[in-house]
Design a protein around this motif. Structure first.
Motif, PDB file in Angstrom:
ATOM      1  N   ALA A 166     -10.591  -6.645  -8.464  1.00 33.74           N
ATOM      2  CA  ALA A 166      -9.384  -7.137  -9.120  1.00 33.74           C
ATOM      3  C   ALA A 166      -9.608  -7.227 -10.630  1.00 33.74           C
ATOM      4  CB  ALA A 166      -9.001  -8.503  -8.569  1.00 33.74           C
ATOM      5  N   HIS A 167      -8.551  -6.967 -11.378  1.00 35.48           N
ATOM      6  CA  HIS A 167      -8.626  -7.050 -12.838  1.00 35.48           C
ATOM      7  C   HIS A 167      -8.563  -8.501 -13.311  1.00 35.48           C
ATOM      8  CE1 HIS A 167      -7.760  -6.247 -17.073  1.00 35.48           C
ATOM      9  NE2 HIS A 167      -6.747  -7.073 -16.966  1.00 35.48           N
ATOM     10  N   ASP A 168      -7.753  -9.307 -12.645  1.00 33.37           N
ATOM     11  CA  ASP A 168      -7.540 -10.681 -13.107  1.00 33.37           C
ATOM     12  C   ASP A 168      -7.065 -11.530 -11.942  1.00 33.37           C
ATOM     13  OD1 ASP A 168      -7.418 -12.827 -14.834  1.00 33.37           O
ATOM     14  OD2 ASP A 168      -6.158 -11.812 -16.317  1.00 33.37           O
ATOM     15  N   VAL A 197       0.837  -1.203   0.000  1.00 37.22           N
ATOM     16  CA  VAL A 197       0.000   0.000   0.000  1.00 37.22           C
ATOM     17  C   VAL A 197       0.870   1.250   0.000  1.00 37.22           C
ATOM     18  CG1 VAL A 197      -1.706   1.312   1.295  1.00 37.22           C
ATOM     19  CG2 VAL A 197      -1.926  -1.178   1.129  1.00 37.22           C
ATOM     20  N   GLU A 198       1.916   1.254   0.829  1.00 32.95           N
ATOM     21  CA  GLU A 198       2.795   2.421   0.921  1.00 32.95           C
ATOM     22  C   GLU A 198       3.513   2.685  -0.394  1.00 32.95           C
ATOM     23  OE1 GLU A 198       4.538   5.759   2.316  1.00 32.95           O
ATOM     24  OE2 GLU A 198       2.954   4.572   3.266  1.00 32.95           O
ATOM     25  N   LEU A 199       4.001   1.638  -1.042  1.00 29.17           N
ATOM     26  CA  LEU A 199       4.676   1.812  -2.329  1.00 29.17           C
ATOM     27  C   LEU A 199       3.728   2.377  -3.383  1.00 29.17           C
ATOM     28  CD1 LEU A 199       6.971  -1.347  -2.680  1.00 29.17           C
ATOM     29  CD2 LEU A 199       7.710   1.042  -2.729  1.00 29.17           C
ATOM     30  N   CYS A 200       2.507   1.913  -3.383  1.00 27.11           N
ATOM     31  CA  CYS A 200       1.526   2.421  -4.345  1.00 27.11           C
ATOM     32  C   CYS A 200       1.241   3.902  -4.113  1.00 27.11           C
ATOM     33  CB  CYS A 200       0.226   1.619  -4.255  1.00 27.11           C
ATOM     34  SG  CYS A 200       0.315  -0.023  -5.009  1.00 27.11           S
ATOM     35  N   ARG A 201       1.156   4.297  -2.858  1.00 23.41           N
ATOM     36  CA  ARG A 201       0.869   5.698  -2.556  1.00 23.41           C
ATOM     37  C   ARG A 201       2.069   6.597  -2.838  1.00 23.41           C
ATOM     38  NH1 ARG A 201      -2.608   4.399   2.957  1.00 23.41           N
ATOM     39  NH2 ARG A 201      -4.621   4.128   1.890  1.00 23.41           N
ATOM     40  N   THR A 202       3.273   6.059  -2.648  1.00 26.04           N
ATOM     41  CA  THR A 202       4.476   6.852  -2.887  1.00 26.04           C
ATOM     42  C   THR A 202       4.742   7.045  -4.368  1.00 26.04           C
ATOM     43  OG1 THR A 202       5.445   6.025  -0.824  1.00 26.04           O
ATOM     44  CG2 THR A 202       6.952   7.010  -2.440  1.00 26.04           C
ATOM     45  N   MET A 214      -0.523 -12.728   2.681  1.00 29.50           N
ATOM     46  CA  MET A 214       0.655 -11.946   3.046  1.00 29.50           C
ATOM     47  C   MET A 214       0.516 -11.471   4.485  1.00 29.50           C
ATOM     48  SD  MET A 214       1.640  -9.495  -0.167  1.00 29.50           S
ATOM     49  CE  MET A 214       0.051  -8.646  -0.115  1.00 29.50           C
ATOM     50  N   PRO A 215       1.631 -11.219   5.164  1.00 28.38           N
ATOM     51  CA  PRO A 215       1.570 -10.686   6.531  1.00 28.38           C
ATOM     52  C   PRO A 215       1.149  -9.223   6.535  1.00 28.38           C
ATOM     53  CG  PRO A 215       3.859 -10.897   5.807  1.00 28.38           C
ATOM     54  CD  PRO A 215       3.017 -11.548   4.747  1.00 28.38           C
ATOM     55  N   GLY A 216       0.650  -8.782   7.678  1.00 32.78           N
ATOM     56  CA  GLY A 216       0.259  -7.384   7.838  1.00 32.78           C
ATOM     57  C   GLY A 216      -1.133  -7.125   7.313  1.00 32.78           C
ATOM     58  N   LEU A 217      -1.284  -7.153   5.999  1.00 28.22           N
ATOM     59  CA  LEU A 217      -2.570  -7.067   5.312  1.00 28.22           C
ATOM     60  C   LEU A 217      -2.585  -8.147   4.248  1.00 28.22           C
ATOM     61  CD1 LEU A 217      -2.794  -3.190   4.662  1.00 28.22           C
ATOM     62  CD2 LEU A 217      -4.062  -4.460   6.405  1.00 28.22           C
ATOM     63  N   ASP A 218      -3.686  -8.897   4.151  1.00 26.62           N
ATOM     64  CA  ASP A 218      -3.724  -9.882   3.081  1.00 26.62           C
ATOM     65  C   ASP A 218      -4.096  -9.188   1.768  1.00 26.62           C
ATOM     66  OD1 ASP A 218      -6.541  -9.634   2.855  1.00 26.62           O
ATOM     67  OD2 ASP A 218      -6.907 -11.314   4.216  1.00 26.62           O
ATOM     68  N   GLY A 219      -4.089  -9.970   0.688  1.00 28.78           N
ATOM     69  CA  GLY A 219      -4.322  -9.377  -0.621  1.00 28.78           C
ATOM     70  C   GLY A 219      -5.674  -8.705  -0.752  1.00 28.78           C
ATOM     71  N   TYR A 220      -6.702  -9.284  -0.153  1.00 35.02           N
ATOM     72  CA  TYR A 220      -8.036  -8.687  -0.231  1.00 35.02           C
ATOM     73  C   TYR A 220      -8.071  -7.331   0.495  1.00 35.02           C
ATOM     74  CZ  TYR A 220      -9.390 -13.397  -1.674  1.00 35.02           C
ATOM     75  OH  TYR A 220      -9.485 -14.600  -2.339  1.00 35.02           O
ATOM     76  N   GLN A 221      -7.370  -7.257   1.625  1.00 38.98           N
ATOM     77  CA  GLN A 221      -7.320  -5.993   2.374  1.00 38.98           C
ATOM     78  C   GLN A 221      -6.533  -4.933   1.610  1.00 38.98           C
ATOM     79  OE1 GLN A 221      -5.713  -7.922   5.916  1.00 38.98           O
ATOM     80  NE2 GLN A 221      -7.566  -7.363   7.080  1.00 38.98           N
ATOM     81  N   VAL A 222      -5.433  -5.351   0.982  1.00 45.24           N
ATOM     82  CA  VAL A 222      -4.670  -4.405   0.167  1.00 45.24           C
ATOM     83  C   VAL A 222      -5.538  -3.891  -0.984  1.00 45.24           C
ATOM     84  CG1 VAL A 222      -2.703  -4.129  -1.403  1.00 45.24           C
ATOM     85  CG2 VAL A 222      -2.433  -5.386   0.755  1.00 45.24           C
ATOM     86  N   LEU A 223      -6.273  -4.805  -1.626  1.00 43.78           N
ATOM     87  CA  LEU A 223      -7.160  -4.416  -2.720  1.00 43.78           C
ATOM     88  C   LEU A 223      -8.190  -3.398  -2.245  1.00 43.78           C
ATOM     89  CD1 LEU A 223      -8.034  -4.934  -5.689  1.00 43.78           C
ATOM     90  CD2 LEU A 223      -9.577  -6.694  -4.792  1.00 43.78           C
TER      91      LEU A 223
END
Length: 306
Positions: free
Chosen positions: A100-102, A40-45, A57-66
């Motif tokens: 999600a796109h795919d 998320v941070e990389l996307c915002r930066t 994934m740790p911290g936030l899973d893929g659905y949460q990141v989405l």
């Protein structure tokens, strides 16, 4: 044009390395995230063009990141391709419903991955082009093509909005209506091309003198309107007179000829009544300035009677 950037978000170092090598061999730029918060941070930066996102994934899973990405106006259009060992229909549907796109199941073939990334990258390119065209169309709707200032349609909308806001919050709102003196004479003597140059030159003076938060534009013909939120009558007069002085002090050069230009202006302060009432009062004071000899600013604090 720079190559598309793909972000790989996966806590498995081996998978990241394999995917990165395949993408870089195809000319993509690649950035990596080892967990959900980092993704998320990389996307915002520095927003990528495509996100390859592991579900577990740790911290936030893929659905949460989405969910985070789709909830951010700046990031919601980035295509997300899930990479996961989960391949049930429920998993696929959950990802696609989330935006999600795919969806690509592990293990995957390199050629298939590249094809999915290429498709997602193409979608992002089309989205960006559409946004650029929409922005250009919106600009055309708001901007006067000759002067580059706002047009009457936008000024009318903005004055309506500012009047409502000033009535609600109780701050002064001033308007100034300018008119170029003897403009018909300029067109008759020097030609319409020179007249256009005079209008553009005045627009430049107007633009340079306006402060952050002020709104100015072409009201019609050789008339220009300025909206001054949080500005009393004295402040409106001072700004208007600076514009008048700057205009008179700098002759316009057109086709090798020097044209001296002056302007008259009328100021009104509100809020009161309606947009039409405020502009009418400013116009009445502009008319007084014309009768008094032009090249001056006349103000009025109260609306006309009757």
């Amino acid at each position: 044009m720079s190559a598309p950037t793909v972000m790989i978000a996966d806590d498995d170092e081996m998978i990241r390395a394999v995917v990165r090598d395949g993408l870089e061999n195809e000319g993509y730029q690649v950035v990596e995230a080892v967990d959900g918060p980092a993704a998320v941070e990389l996307c915002r930066t520095d927003p990528p063009d495509v996100v390859l996102l592991d579900v577990e994934m740790p911290g936030l899973d893929g659905y949460q990141v989405l969910t985070e990405l789709k909830g951010d106006a700046e990031l919601k259009d980035i295509p997300v391709v899930f990479l996961t060992s989960r391949s049930t229909m429920d998993d696929v549907v959950a990802g696609l419903r989330g935006g999600a796109h795919d969806y690509l199941s592990k293990p995957f073939e390199g050629a298939e991955l590249l094809a999915r990334v290429a498709a997602a990258s193409h979608v992002k390119k089309l989205q960006d082009e559409l946004q650029e065209r929409n922005a250009a169309l919106e600009e055309l709707v708001r901007i006067d093509s000759l002067t580059g200032l706002y047009n009457r349609r936008y000024l009318d909308q903005e004055l309506t909005r500012r009047l409502s806001d000033s009535l609600r919050h109780g701050y002064p709102l001033s308007v100034v209506l300018f008119d170029l003196d003897h403009f018909k004479r300029v067109n008759d003597i020097y030609g319409h091309a020179a007249g256009d140059q005079v209008l553009r030159a005045f627009a430049g003076h107007l633009h340079r003198e306006l402060r952050p938060g002020d709104v100015g534009g072409r009201w019609g013909g050789e008339e220009f309107l300025v909206i001054l939120p949080h500005t009393d009558l004295d402040g409106a007069f001072m700004l208007a007179d600076r514009i008048r002085s700057a205009t008179a002090a700098e002759p316009v050069s057109a086709d090798g000829q020097s044209i001296t230009v002056t302007i008259s202006g009328g100021c009104a302060v509100g809020p009161f009544g309606s947009v039409e009432a405020m502009v009418k009062l400013a116009d009445a004071r502009l008319y007084q300035a014309k009768l008094a000899g032009r090249n001056q600013i006349v103000t009025a604090a109260t609306p006309p009677i009757g």
